[in-house]
Design a protein around this motif. Structure first.
Motif, short mmCIF file in Angstrom:
data_model
loop_
_atom_site.label_atom_id
_atom_site.label_comp_id
_atom_site.label_asym_id
_atom_site.label_seq_id
_atom_site.Cartn_x
_atom_site.Cartn_y
_atom_site.Cartn_z
N ALA A 1 -39.89 -12.46 -20.38
CA ALA A 1 -39.76 -13.85 -19.82
C ALA A 1 -38.67 -14.43 -19.44
O ALA A 1 -38.17 -15.03 -18.47
N ASN B 1 -37.41 -12.75 -16.32
CA ASN B 1 -38.00 -13.50 -14.96
C ASN B 1 -37.73 -14.96 -14.73
O ASN B 1 -37.44 -15.28 -13.45
N GLN B 2 -37.14 -15.79 -15.59
CA GLN B 2 -36.97 -16.99 -15.58
C GLN B 2 -35.54 -17.06 -14.95
O GLN B 2 -35.19 -18.04 -14.14
#
Length: 124
Positions: free
Chosen positions: A91, A94-95
């Motif tokens: 996460a 990706n962020q």
């Protein structure tokens, strides 16, 4: 995004990251098991990898050299198993993808994620 997984992390990270669509290779498939952190950083920089590690030496190298690349992602938890922190790492990757591509130090622990843009500047 291409990640170079440091020797202090399990090769299982390669599969976890690949399952999330992130290209990743463990250092053990590229170089000597006893390679220095400087050698790993040089390889990552030359070959456009982001280093994934549990080792604070990589951020120290960035600070000492005022390096702009490669980006480094530090896992700062007691349990560094991809089964435990893998989803949080994916996460965060990706962020923060655009920042990591540009040059950043990303630190992920169980409570928070911190990003510093490279080169690291001393606080006055």
């Amino acid at each position: 995004m291409k990640l170079l997984i440091d020797m202090n992390l399990s090769p299982r990270w390669s599969n976890v990251l690949a399952a999330a669509g992130i290209e990743a290779v463990h250092w053990s498939t590229l170089g000597e098991n006893n390679a220095s952190d400087l050698e790993i950083m040089a390889y990552a920089g030359t070959n456009d990898y982001i280093v994934l590690t549990h080792d604070l030496d990589f951020s120290a190298i960035l600070a000492a050299t005022h390096g702009e690349k490669p980006s480094v992602v530090q896992i700062r938890t007691f349990d560094i198993s991809p089964d435990v922190i893998g989803k949080q790492i994916v996460a965060a990757l990706n962020q923060m993808a655009s920042e990591l591509e540009a040059g950043a130090l990303l630190t992920v622990d169980t409570n928070r994620t911190r990003l510093r843009v490279l080169p690291l500047q001393q606080k006055h």
